[in-house]
Design an enzyme around this catalytic site. Structure first.
Site, PDB file in Angstrom:
ATOM      1  CE  LYS A 270      -4.337 -13.167   0.964  1.00 38.91           C
ATOM      2  NZ  LYS A 270      -3.446 -13.826   0.025  1.00 38.91           N
TER       3      LYS A 270
ATOM      4  CG  ASP B 207       3.216 -18.221  -0.615  1.00 40.13           C
ATOM      5  OD1 ASP B 207       2.618 -18.368   0.461  1.00 40.13           O
ATOM      6  OD2 ASP B 207       2.901 -17.363  -1.454  1.00 40.13           O
TER       7      ASP B 207
ATOM      8  CE1 TYR C  85      -2.492 -14.007  -4.263  1.00 41.22           C
ATOM      9  CE2 TYR C  85      -0.561 -12.683  -4.756  1.00 41.22           C
ATOM     10  CZ  TYR C  85      -1.888 -12.777  -4.383  1.00 41.22           C
ATOM     11  OH  TYR C  85      -2.604 -11.644  -4.144  1.00 41.22           O
TER      12      TYR C  85
HETATM   13  C1  LIG Z   1      -2.502 -13.336  -0.879  1.00 42.73           C
HETATM   14  C2  LIG Z   1      -1.331 -14.178  -1.189  1.00 42.73           C
HETATM   15  C3  LIG Z   1      -0.092 -13.607  -1.489  1.00 42.73           C
HETATM   16  C4  LIG Z   1       0.126 -12.110  -1.586  1.00 42.73           C
HETATM   17  O1  LIG Z   1      -0.027 -11.501  -0.355  1.00 42.73           O
HETATM   18  P1  LIG Z   1      -0.460  -9.942  -0.165  1.00 42.73           P
HETATM   19  O2  LIG Z   1      -0.464  -9.800   1.313  1.00 42.73           O
HETATM   20  O3  LIG Z   1      -1.795  -9.770  -0.809  1.00 42.73           O
HETATM   21  O4  LIG Z   1       0.592  -9.140  -0.843  1.00 42.73           O
HETATM   22  C5  LIG Z   1       0.961 -14.457  -1.737  1.00 42.73           C
HETATM   23  N1  LIG Z   1       0.820 -15.799  -1.703  1.00 42.73           N
HETATM   24  C6  LIG Z   1      -0.363 -16.383  -1.420  1.00 42.73           C
HETATM   25  C7  LIG Z   1      -0.467 -17.862  -1.391  1.00 42.73           C
HETATM   26  C8  LIG Z   1      -1.477 -15.594  -1.154  1.00 42.73           C
HETATM   27  O5  LIG Z   1      -2.654 -16.185  -0.903  1.00 42.73           O
END
Ligand SMILES: *Cc1c(COP(=O)(O)O)cnc(C)c1O
Length: 429
Positions: free
Chosen positions: A243, A218, A134
């Protein structure tokens, strides 16, 4: 009260273990503490009144780790940067999806990632991380952490080969390897990282350097419904709740989930950095959790149909969908072991250039042209020029992020409607 407590933290009926999707409607919340309200009220309060001075002292001693909790003692409510009822219920429910001791919520995915990394990295340490990753995480590791004396080495996720071991060899020469950080499947290529291999590598390093690196993953893309990394030697599971988990593209939030002893330092940093989630956002995410499995299941079924439609389309060159991994390949073995669905966000290459890709995006009528993913509505974007705009062109090309690559996040609309939209949009090429 003790009967009630047992009741609202029930995890089994007899020997039957309850599923997380069932628990999302009640676990961790005692209606009798809130006038019988079926749903948890939103505790919009910065601070909490102590019954007496001794209670205040007891709560602080426990919150600041000055003493161990007495048997059956629960942390008292103090101040909403430290704890809040909505966040506590939400955190208990997040932990249930992965059989974890503890969940912590944050004001964003990046707040969860940054706070967790800061809790475990010190000057002179090395972080070994997967690529592509990311953009915000990449910026933090490449540009900000070095200012604090923290070095990094990257390894590539790929369909058929892994470069983890050579990266670890290089990292060991630079300093103490404190964190192994992976994002799998990778965005937007769907490249995979073998989580068990990361967990095993951390154990080998523990013997070599006398310190076990913390393995962080993640898990935003497949979410806790389709991938449970703690089962594969991972220590901290990180989420952008923004998400799939929140799932309606209306809030920004994050989480870290893991064993109590691993989460302790992260919670301590969160209290001091003030990176926690707020009660209103927490409440909205509790509501989202009630439909998490339904939403992710519906999107995944739809995504499979859409991926097949795209694969058969004459103007599409390649579809990076996890359901299409070649049987017998290393990627397929990794995928089958650690994930239970291909999810619903993937990229595909059209036949054409950037202009053709833009024509498709501009022609969409139902699917929205926006970054982000995991919401009820379908979204499409152009990673090369948008989400991955910051990544050097040669790196993008090496990773397979091309000018003709588009990313789709499939929502919960009627599948035939989405296919009708894609059909007419692909005609614009
Ligand atoms: C969107 C996203 C993030 C960051 O998250 P936020 O809520 O925008 O701070 C981190 N990792 C992945 C895989 C993402 O899609």
């Amino acid at each position: 009260m003790s009967d009630q407590k047992r009741n609202y933290r029930k995890t089994k009926i007899g020997n039957h273990k309850l599923s997380p999707e069932t628990q999302m409607m009640g676990y961790g919340y005692d209606p009798m503490l809130s006038e019988g309200a079926l749903k948890p009220p939103i505790f919009m309060t910065s601070t909490f009144v102590f019954e007496n001075a001794q209670a205040g002292k007891d709560f602080f001693e426990l919150a600041y780790g000055k003493r161990e909790a007495a048997k059956g003692e629960e942390p008292g409510l103090i101040y909403s940067r430290i704890n809040n009822p909505d966040l506590e219920v939400l955190e208990d429910r997040l932990a249930l999806w992965e059989d974890a001791d503890k969940g912590l919520t944050f004001s964003s995915g990046m707040a969860a990632i940054a706070t967790s990394l800061m809790a475990y990295l010190r000057p002179g340490d090395v972080i070994v991380y997967s690529a592509p990753i990311y953009g915000g995480t990449e910026y933090l590791i490449r540009n900000i952490l070095p200012e604090y004396g923290i070095k990094s080495v990257e390894f590539e996720s790929g369909w058929d080969e892994l470069t983890l071991e050579p990266a670890l060899e290089e990292a060991k020469k630079l300093g103490r390897v404190a964190v192994i950080y992976a994002e799998t499947p990778a965005n937007p290529t769907n490249g995979l990282i073998d989580l068990q291999r990361c967990g095993d590598a951390a154990k080998v390093l523990e013997k070599e350097q006398g310190y076990k690196p913390i393995v962080m993953v993640d898990n935003t893309f497949l979410g806790p419904v389709w991938q449970k990394p703690l089962q594969f030697g991972v220590d901290v599971v990180l989420y952008s709740l923004t998400k799939y988990v929140a799932g309606h593209s209306d809030v920004v939030a994050g989480a870290a989930v893991g064993a109590a002893d691993v989460m302790g330092p992260i919670q301590g940093f969160r209290t001091i950095l003030g990176t926690m989630c707020d009660p209103h956002t927490g409440w909205l995410i509790m509501r989202s959790l009630e439909t998490l499995k339904l939403r992710m299941s519906a999107s995944a079924i739809s995504a499979e149909k859409i991926a097949k439609f795209l694969r058969d389309h004459p103007k599409v060159e390649k579809v990076n969908y996890l359901g299409f991994l070649e049987e017998g390949s290393q990627a397929h073995r990794i995928f089958s072991r650690q994930s239970t669905s291909a999810g619903s966000t993937f990229s595909f290459d059209i036949k054409g250039d950037e202009a053709a890709a833009f024509r498709v995006l501009d022609a969409l009528q139902i699917i929205k042209l926006a970054v982000s993913l995991g919401g009820t509505e379908s979204l499409m974007e152009h990673p090369f020029a948008m989400t991955h705009s910051d990544v050097p062109d040669d790196v993008k090309l090496r990773l397979g992020i091309l000018e003709q690559t588009l990313r789709i996040s499939v929502g919960v609309e009627n599948t035939d409607d989405l296919i009708a939209d894609l059909t007419q949009a692909l005609d614009a090429i």
